[in-house]
Design an enzyme around this catalytic site. Structure first.
Site, short mmCIF file in Angstrom:
data_model
loop_
_atom_site.label_atom_id
_atom_site.label_comp_id
_atom_site.label_asym_id
_atom_site.label_seq_id
_atom_site.Cartn_x
_atom_site.Cartn_y
_atom_site.Cartn_z
N GLY A 20 0.79 -1.23 0.00
CA GLY A 20 0.00 0.00 0.00
C GLY A 20 0.82 1.28 0.00
CB SER A 21 4.24 2.27 -1.04
OG SER A 21 4.33 1.95 -2.40
CG MET A 95 -2.00 -8.86 -5.71
SD MET A 95 -1.05 -8.30 -7.13
CE MET A 95 -0.31 -9.84 -7.63
CB ILE A 97 -9.19 -10.70 -12.47
CG1 ILE A 97 -7.75 -11.22 -12.55
CG2 ILE A 97 -9.73 -10.26 -13.81
CD1 ILE A 97 -6.83 -10.53 -13.49
CG ASN A 112 -3.89 -1.32 -12.42
OD1 ASN A 112 -3.66 -1.38 -11.20
ND2 ASN A 112 -3.27 -2.11 -13.28
CG HIS A 114 1.32 -2.85 -15.22
ND1 HIS A 114 0.97 -4.03 -14.61
CD2 HIS A 114 2.28 -3.15 -16.14
CE1 HIS A 114 1.68 -5.01 -15.13
NE2 HIS A 114 2.47 -4.50 -16.06
CG ASP A 150 -1.83 -5.28 -16.51
OD1 ASP A 150 -2.47 -4.69 -15.62
OD2 ASP A 150 -1.08 -6.24 -16.27
CD GLU A 179 4.65 1.69 -9.31
OE1 GLU A 179 3.67 1.53 -8.58
OE2 GLU A 179 5.41 0.74 -9.62
C1 GRF Z 1 3.20 -1.34 -7.60
O1 GRF Z 1 4.43 -1.61 -8.19
C2 GRF Z 1 2.12 -1.24 -8.65
O2 GRF Z 1 2.59 -0.70 -9.85
C3 GRF Z 1 1.71 -2.68 -8.84
O3 GRF Z 1 1.77 -3.24 -7.56
C4 GRF Z 1 2.71 -2.53 -6.75
C5 GRF Z 1 1.98 -2.08 -5.53
O4 GRF Z 1 2.84 -1.49 -4.61
N1 GRF Z 1 0.42 -2.77 -9.46
P1 GRF Z 1 2.24 -0.80 -3.31
O5 GRF Z 1 1.37 -1.85 -2.61
O6 GRF Z 1 1.46 0.38 -3.73
O7 GRF Z 1 3.46 -0.46 -2.49
#
Ligand code: GRF
Length: 194
Positions: A20-21, A95, A97, A112, A114, A150, A179
């Site tokens: 959840g960063s 994680m 679908i 989303n 990715h 995706d 991100e």
């Molecule tokens: C990130 O790399 C995102 O792009 C992918 O899953 C990871 C999630 O990281 N879909 P976090 O849980 O937000 O730290």
């Protein structure tokens, strides 16, 4: 006091499964003076997701879904989304679908993030696959969610250089940093039209 027209923040839900960063980063951005959104709800597919701690700290409503049954799980989620007047769903390391039906209900309102330069490296293990293929660059993409994995329309992308002796781990850390810049920027772009 009179409320200014158009100053209302849009309710956003973030869907997570792990660390959840990105969720935390979006929370922090939502407190900025010019932010146009408020994170009203977090949906987690696991009761053990570390990201749930951020919900606790920032007093964000949470819904944990066990996903034993897709149809009833999504029914519960849809109920919460409606109840909380959610205008936009941000998947951040979620994680599971989503069903076609669910996506249809929130068509154009699910995005989303990715960790690759889509359409390259859809799915999992993106960093190592990019390194193995001797790519010079990887990066991250924020895109709309459609019924193909995706594959929805791209909102924003950011390139990240792959070094000669890079590891999947090191690359993932550098991409994650980007991100955290790209996701709030994308939200800003998307929210204008909602
Ligand atoms: C990130 O790399 C995102 O792009 C992918 O899953 C990871 C999630 O990281 N879909 P976090 O849980 O937000 O730290």
């Amino acid at each position: 006091m009179l409320k200014l027209i158009g100053d209302k923040k849009k309710n956003v839900a973030v869907f997570i499964s792990g660390t959840g960063s990105n969720f935390l980063n979006l929370i922090k951005h939502s407190f900025k003076r010019n932010s146009k959104y408020k994170i009203e709800l977090v949906v987690s597919s696991s009761p053990r997701a570390k990201g749930l701690n951020h919900a606790k700290k920032y007093k964000i409503k949470k819904k944990i879904i066990n996903y034993n049954n897709l149809k009833s799980s999504e029914k519960k989620i849809l109920f919460e989304l409606k109840k909380n007047k959610i205008k936009l769903i941000c998947l951040a390391g979620f994680m599971k679908i989503l069903s076609k039906n669910f996506i249809k209900r929130y068509n154009g309102k699910i995005i989303n993030i990715h960790p690759s330069l889509l359409p390259k490296y859809k799915g999992l293990d993106t960093h190592q696959r990019a390194i193995n293929n001797k790519e010079k660059f990887s990066g991250c993409t924020v895109h709309y969610v459609n019924s193909k994995l995706d594959s929805g329309k791209i909102i924003l992308q950011k390139k990240v250089k792959i070094f000669k002796y890079d590891s999947g781990y090191k690359l993932s850390k550098r991409i994650l940093k980007q991100e955290h810049i790209l996701y709030p920027k994308s939200l800003k772009k998307v929210l204008i039209n909602l």
